[in-house]
Write a protein that holds these residues in place. Structure first.
Motif, short mmCIF file in Angstrom:
data_model
loop_
_atom_site.label_atom_id
_atom_site.label_comp_id
_atom_site.label_asym_id
_atom_site.label_seq_id
_atom_site.Cartn_x
_atom_site.Cartn_y
_atom_site.Cartn_z
N UNK A 22 65.30 24.58 72.39
CA UNK A 22 65.05 23.18 72.05
C UNK A 22 65.53 22.76 70.66
N UNK A 23 65.37 23.58 69.61
CA UNK A 23 65.74 23.12 68.26
C UNK A 23 67.25 23.01 68.02
N UNK A 24 68.08 23.48 68.94
CA UNK A 24 69.50 23.65 68.63
C UNK A 24 70.37 22.56 69.23
N UNK A 25 70.43 21.48 68.47
CA UNK A 25 71.32 20.39 68.82
C UNK A 25 70.78 19.53 69.95
N UNK A 26 71.52 18.47 70.21
CA UNK A 26 71.14 17.57 71.30
C UNK A 26 71.18 18.30 72.64
N UNK A 27 72.12 19.23 72.78
CA UNK A 27 72.22 19.96 74.05
C UNK A 27 71.04 20.91 74.22
N UNK A 28 70.61 21.56 73.14
CA UNK A 28 69.44 22.43 73.24
C UNK A 28 68.20 21.66 73.65
N UNK A 80 72.23 29.00 68.71
CA UNK A 80 71.81 28.98 67.31
C UNK A 80 73.02 28.95 66.37
N UNK A 81 74.05 29.74 66.69
CA UNK A 81 75.22 29.79 65.82
C UNK A 81 76.01 28.49 65.84
N UNK A 82 76.00 27.80 66.97
CA UNK A 82 76.74 26.55 67.08
C UNK A 82 75.95 25.35 66.55
N UNK A 83 74.64 25.38 66.72
CA UNK A 83 73.86 24.17 66.42
C UNK A 83 72.76 24.39 65.38
N UNK A 84 72.64 25.61 64.87
CA UNK A 84 71.65 25.87 63.84
C UNK A 84 72.15 25.50 62.46
N UNK A 85 71.30 25.58 61.47
CA UNK A 85 71.65 25.24 60.09
C UNK A 85 71.99 26.51 59.33
#
Length: 308
Positions: A205-211, A302-307
């Motif tokens: 859920x926390x990882x980007x709009x797609x998550x 996580x690697x694509x959409x995490x900080x």
């Protein structure tokens, strides 16, 4: 995609995904996993019907179109519209074992299989085998030019009712009797890909709009199914099965100790396996590493959409 690594070109493969994406809530995870994976040259996503099963869920009269719309939605959220071709598959199962259901999806499989490209072609089926059977009936020359990975069929050796098989048993028989290289992941094996909703809330859920979308559409379906489906054993409430995901992880690591080569059976009228020959062989999985499968997907999100 913004992973911190790539892989050698000669390790990459062509991939097509055939998916009944709006059937329930797990196809979307497999689609996203594939699109985030550098090993794959994504050559297209084909919308599959789930016509027989749609009546069970009472959700749509045009299951292929519902799948198509869901694929487009996932691509839009990932800002990948136009980057991966999307094709419409057959609107319904094949009527018998000799007559194809022609579609742009079946034509796309034929076109890609016959393309002058040295990279191996894999076509994964997250629902029925309708479009592969139709492509083969339309052009038998594709038989030795692709590998099909099918999430479907009941447990070996007896078989039995299983949703993806139920949606087109004629197509399964066409493929089982063909010379197409087939990897089967039966129900008892793909069912081991269990996750909790808490785990998805933490790792997806926390990882980007797609998550967020992957998580929320599963929660929404879980809530709907709890009252709409008259089966007190499913869904379970706080867990889910991401049963389509092995189709992706087995192309990253084929688990060479996780399968056996077996004579292809014939599907009977009650969805059981009739073992009748010893020449046509297929790969049947008895194990998929759920930790590897799920953690690879979680890491890529996580690697694509995490900080970082």
């Amino acid at each position: 995609m913004k992973l911190p690594f790539d892989i050698p070109e000669n390790k990459k493969v062509r991939l097509m995904i055939n998916t009944d994406a709006k059937n329930e809530a797990d196809d979307q995870f497999a689609i996203v996993h594939a699109l985030l994976t550098p090993r794959f040259k994504n050559k297209g996503i084909i919308a599959a019907n789930y016509s027989n099963g749609a009546a069970m869920f009472n959700r749509t009269e045009n299951s292929m179109q519902a799948s198509y719309d869901e694929i487009e939605k996932v691509l839009s959220i990932m800002n990948l519209n136009g980057h991966v071709p999307v094709y419409k598959g057959a609107k319904k199962p094949i009527s018998d074992e000799t007559t194809p259901e022609r579609s742009e999806g079946a034509e796309a499989i034929i076109r890609e299989a016959l393309a002058d490209d040295p990279a191996p072609l894999y076509v994964v089926f997250l629902g029925p085998l309708t479009d592969l059977a139709s492509a083969y009936l339309m052009e038998p020359k594709i038989a030795d030019k692709l590998t099909a990975v099918w999430i479907g069929g009941g447990p070996w050796p007896a078989g039995g009712w299983e949703f993806n098989l139920f949606n087109d048993p004629h197509a399964a028989n066409v493929v089982l009797q063909s010379k197409i290289e087939l990897w089967q992941v039966p129900q008892n094996v793909y069912a081991t890909l269990r996750v909790s909703i808490a785990e998805l809330a933490y790792k997806v859920k926390p990882y980007g709009e797609i998550g967020n979308y992957l998580y929320q559409q599963l929660v929404d379906f879980n809530d709907w199914a709890a009252t709409a489906i008259l089966d007190i054993s499913w869904p379970k409430g706080e867990t889910w099965c991401l049963g389509d995901s092995p189709a992706i992880s087995l192309l990253l690591d084929d688990h060479d100790s996780g399968y056996e080569i077996k004579p292809a059976p014939r599907i009977t009228n009650n969805f059981h396996y009739e073992h009748y020959q010893n020449e046509r062989m297929i790969r049947v999985y008895h194990y998929v590493d759920s930790r590897y499968t799920l953690e690879d997907m979680f890491a890529k999100l996580a690697l694509n959409y995490g900080k970082y």
